[in-house]
Design an enzyme around this catalytic site. Structure first.
Site, PDB file in Angstrom:
ATOM      1  N   ASP A  33       0.633  -1.196   0.134  1.00  0.00           N
ATOM      2  CA  ASP A  33       0.138   0.118  -0.161  1.00  0.00           C
ATOM      3  C   ASP A  33       0.814   1.234   0.169  1.00  0.00           C
ATOM      4  O   ASP A  33       2.120   1.337   0.358  1.00  0.00           O
ATOM      5  CB  ASP A  33      -0.849  -0.147   1.383  1.00  0.00           C
ATOM      6  CG  ASP A  33      -2.163   0.966   1.199  1.00  0.00           C
ATOM      7  OD1 ASP A  33      -2.310   1.638  -0.061  1.00  0.00           O
ATOM      8  OD2 ASP A  33      -2.786   0.944   2.170  1.00  0.00           O
ATOM      9  N   ARG A  37       0.230   7.396  -2.356  1.00  0.00           N
ATOM     10  CA  ARG A  37       0.621   8.660  -1.428  1.00  0.00           C
ATOM     11  C   ARG A  37       2.317   9.073  -1.742  1.00  0.00           C
ATOM     12  O   ARG A  37       2.714  10.112  -1.657  1.00  0.00           O
ATOM     13  CB  ARG A  37       0.670   8.286  -0.068  1.00  0.00           C
ATOM     14  CG  ARG A  37      -0.876   8.648   0.550  1.00  0.00           C
ATOM     15  CD  ARG A  37      -1.165   7.779   1.729  1.00  0.00           C
ATOM     16  NE  ARG A  37      -1.516   6.441   1.307  1.00  0.00           N
ATOM     17  CZ  ARG A  37      -1.722   5.630   2.349  1.00  0.00           C
ATOM     18  NH1 ARG A  37      -1.599   5.778   3.588  1.00  0.00           N
ATOM     19  NH2 ARG A  37      -2.111   4.398   1.961  1.00  0.00           N
ATOM     20  N   TRP A  38       2.988   8.011  -1.854  1.00  0.00           N
ATOM     21  CA  TRP A  38       4.427   8.103  -2.333  1.00  0.00           C
ATOM     22  C   TRP A  38       4.588   9.022  -3.499  1.00  0.00           C
ATOM     23  O   TRP A  38       5.397  10.165  -3.432  1.00  0.00           O
ATOM     24  CB  TRP A  38       5.177   6.647  -2.686  1.00  0.00           C
ATOM     25  CG  TRP A  38       6.579   6.712  -2.922  1.00  0.00           C
ATOM     26  CD1 TRP A  38       7.609   6.699  -2.129  1.00  0.00           C
ATOM     27  CD2 TRP A  38       7.069   6.894  -4.349  1.00  0.00           C
ATOM     28  NE1 TRP A  38       8.838   6.723  -2.527  1.00  0.00           N
ATOM     29  CE2 TRP A  38       8.587   7.064  -4.098  1.00  0.00           C
ATOM     30  CE3 TRP A  38       6.703   7.225  -5.354  1.00  0.00           C
ATOM     31  CZ2 TRP A  38       9.510   6.884  -5.107  1.00  0.00           C
ATOM     32  CZ3 TRP A  38       7.812   7.447  -6.544  1.00  0.00           C
ATOM     33  CH2 TRP A  38       8.856   7.481  -6.388  1.00  0.00           C
ATOM     34  N   ASN A  81     -10.297  -3.163  -6.998  1.00  0.00           N
ATOM     35  CA  ASN A  81      -9.284  -2.229  -7.740  1.00  0.00           C
ATOM     36  C   ASN A  81     -10.057  -1.555  -9.144  1.00  0.00           C
ATOM     37  O   ASN A  81      -9.594  -0.453  -9.653  1.00  0.00           O
ATOM     38  CB  ASN A  81      -8.168  -2.490  -7.749  1.00  0.00           C
ATOM     39  CG  ASN A  81      -7.361  -2.352  -6.616  1.00  0.00           C
ATOM     40  OD1 ASN A  81      -6.301  -2.971  -6.472  1.00  0.00           O
ATOM     41  ND2 ASN A  81      -7.453  -1.646  -5.562  1.00  0.00           N
TER      42      ASN A  81
HETATM   43  C1  FPP Z   1      -1.889   0.332  -3.387  1.00  0.00           C
HETATM   44  O1  FPP Z   1      -1.434   1.467  -3.268  1.00  0.00           O
HETATM   45  C2  FPP Z   1      -1.112  -0.443  -4.554  1.00  0.00           C
HETATM   46  C3  FPP Z   1      -1.850  -1.049  -5.480  1.00  0.00           C
HETATM   47  C4  FPP Z   1      -3.420  -1.038  -5.692  1.00  0.00           C
HETATM   48  C5  FPP Z   1      -1.208  -1.600  -6.492  1.00  0.00           C
HETATM   49  C6  FPP Z   1      -0.016  -2.499  -6.167  1.00  0.00           C
HETATM   50  C7  FPP Z   1       0.762  -2.737  -7.377  1.00  0.00           C
HETATM   51  C8  FPP Z   1       2.147  -2.601  -7.204  1.00  0.00           C
HETATM   52  C9  FPP Z   1       3.045  -2.462  -6.145  1.00  0.00           C
HETATM   53  C10 FPP Z   1       2.949  -3.191  -8.376  1.00  0.00           C
HETATM   54  C11 FPP Z   1       2.706  -4.501  -8.864  1.00  0.00           C
HETATM   55  C12 FPP Z   1       3.570  -5.167  -9.645  1.00  0.00           C
HETATM   56  C13 FPP Z   1       3.553  -6.023 -10.200  1.00  0.00           C
HETATM   57  C14 FPP Z   1       4.647  -6.797 -10.955  1.00  0.00           C
HETATM   58  C15 FPP Z   1       2.224  -6.737 -10.469  1.00  0.00           C
HETATM   59  P1  FPP Z   1      -2.438   2.633  -3.491  1.00  0.00           P
HETATM   60  O2  FPP Z   1      -2.538   3.034  -4.889  1.00  0.00           O
HETATM   61  O3  FPP Z   1      -3.718   2.373  -2.914  1.00  0.00           O
HETATM   62  O4  FPP Z   1      -1.793   3.805  -2.693  1.00  0.00           O
HETATM   63  P2  FPP Z   1      -2.635   5.046  -1.812  1.00  0.00           P
HETATM   64  O5  FPP Z   1      -3.284   4.391  -0.878  1.00  0.00           O
HETATM   65  O6  FPP Z   1      -1.344   5.734  -1.529  1.00  0.00           O
HETATM   66  O7  FPP Z   1      -3.138   5.688  -2.834  1.00  0.00           O
END
Ligand code: FPP
Length: 259
Positions: A33, A37-38, A81
């Protein structure tokens, strides 16, 4: 001996810690997660966070394998998602294609086998193809299993397993009394992992402390470690910190003695 420098999140104090090599969690599951935000903190579009997050997957897969983890399960895309903006969903669907087209040789070199759990038939054809090619290219690897949860949801997984069992009962192939925990486990998407189906350690990054429909059945006795770091900042040391926290826990599985 695995040793690493640990910075206390409250006091900022740095100390050298040593991991107990005989107590490395066999199955580590991660809710990755904080990509958005990053990126936001750096005034970058959200997809820049996902791209960096993909690079983190490469680092962490190699680190976990070197530490002796047997299964690393990563929550890459949930059944919920799809509600995100189309451009972001499209980007997330393209990530496995980029990931596997650049990383498969490294996976083979590290003896890592790719597995995927989720409703992959609903993914775009190119994503399905990339995943299938990676599974085939690594099928003879005997080391760590790198298990991607892609279009995965814990409740949907349980519904599918129940439907399969109900069909077997209806066909006269299975007596209702024969349904037990082991049989349900076998019908889940982790059923092929044998005695490694259930995560020993579940990590969630970025400060949120919830499960978000992840492996609801399998985490019954997992240790949960929540970390403040955003996923793109996660690295070998962060993984070691999480494993160190796990090693300080006393797992009793409902009994009285520590395991
Ligand atoms: C959550 O962060 C992350 C995701 C929904 C996507 C995760 C995917 C990856 C880390 C890359 C995957 C790589 C491969 C090879 C399939 P968020 O977007 O919800 O972050 P936030 O809560 O800060 O908005």
């Amino acid at each position: 001996m695995f040793s690493f420098l640990s910075k206390d999140q409250q006091t900022g104090e740095v100390a050298e810690r040593q991991l107990d090599e005989s107590n490395i969690p066999a199955h580590v599951a991660i809710i990755m997660d904080g990509n958005g935000r990053w990126a936001q903190q750096r005034h970058l579009p959200r997809i820049a966070g996902h791209k960096q997050g993909m690079n983190t997957v490469k680092t962490v897969a190699k680190a976990a394998s070197q530490l002796g983890v047997k299964v690393l399960t990563l929550y890459a895309f949930s059944t919920e998602n799809w509600k995100r903006p189309t451009a972001e969903v499209n980007y997330l669907m393209k990530l496995p294609v980029d990931f596997f087209s650049t990383f498969v040789p490294d996976l083979v070199k590290n003896n890592i086998r790719v597995k995927v759990m989720g409703y992959t038939d609903k993914l775009p054809a190119a994503t399905q193809q990339a995943v299938q090619d990676a599974i085939t290219a690594t099928q003879d690897c005997t080391g760590m299993v790198l298990n991607f949860a892609l279009n995965y949801g814990g409740r949907a997984e349980i519904v599918t397993a129940m439907q399969q069992l109900a069909q077997r009962v209806q066909a006269g192939d299975l007596a209702p009394e024969a349904i037990d925990e082991a049989l349900i486990s076998q019908h889940l998407m982790t059923g092929d992992l044998g005695d490694l189906q259930d995560p020993d350690l579940l990590i969630r990054t970025s400060g949120e402390e919830r499960l978000s429909n992840f492996m609801l059945w399998q985490v019954a006795y997992s240790e949960f470690v929540f970390m403040a770091d955003h996923w793109p900042d996660f690295d070998q040391t962060t993984l070691e910190r999480a494993i160190y926290a796990y090693q300080q826990r006393h797992r009793r599985f409902g009994g009285l003695t520590n395991k």
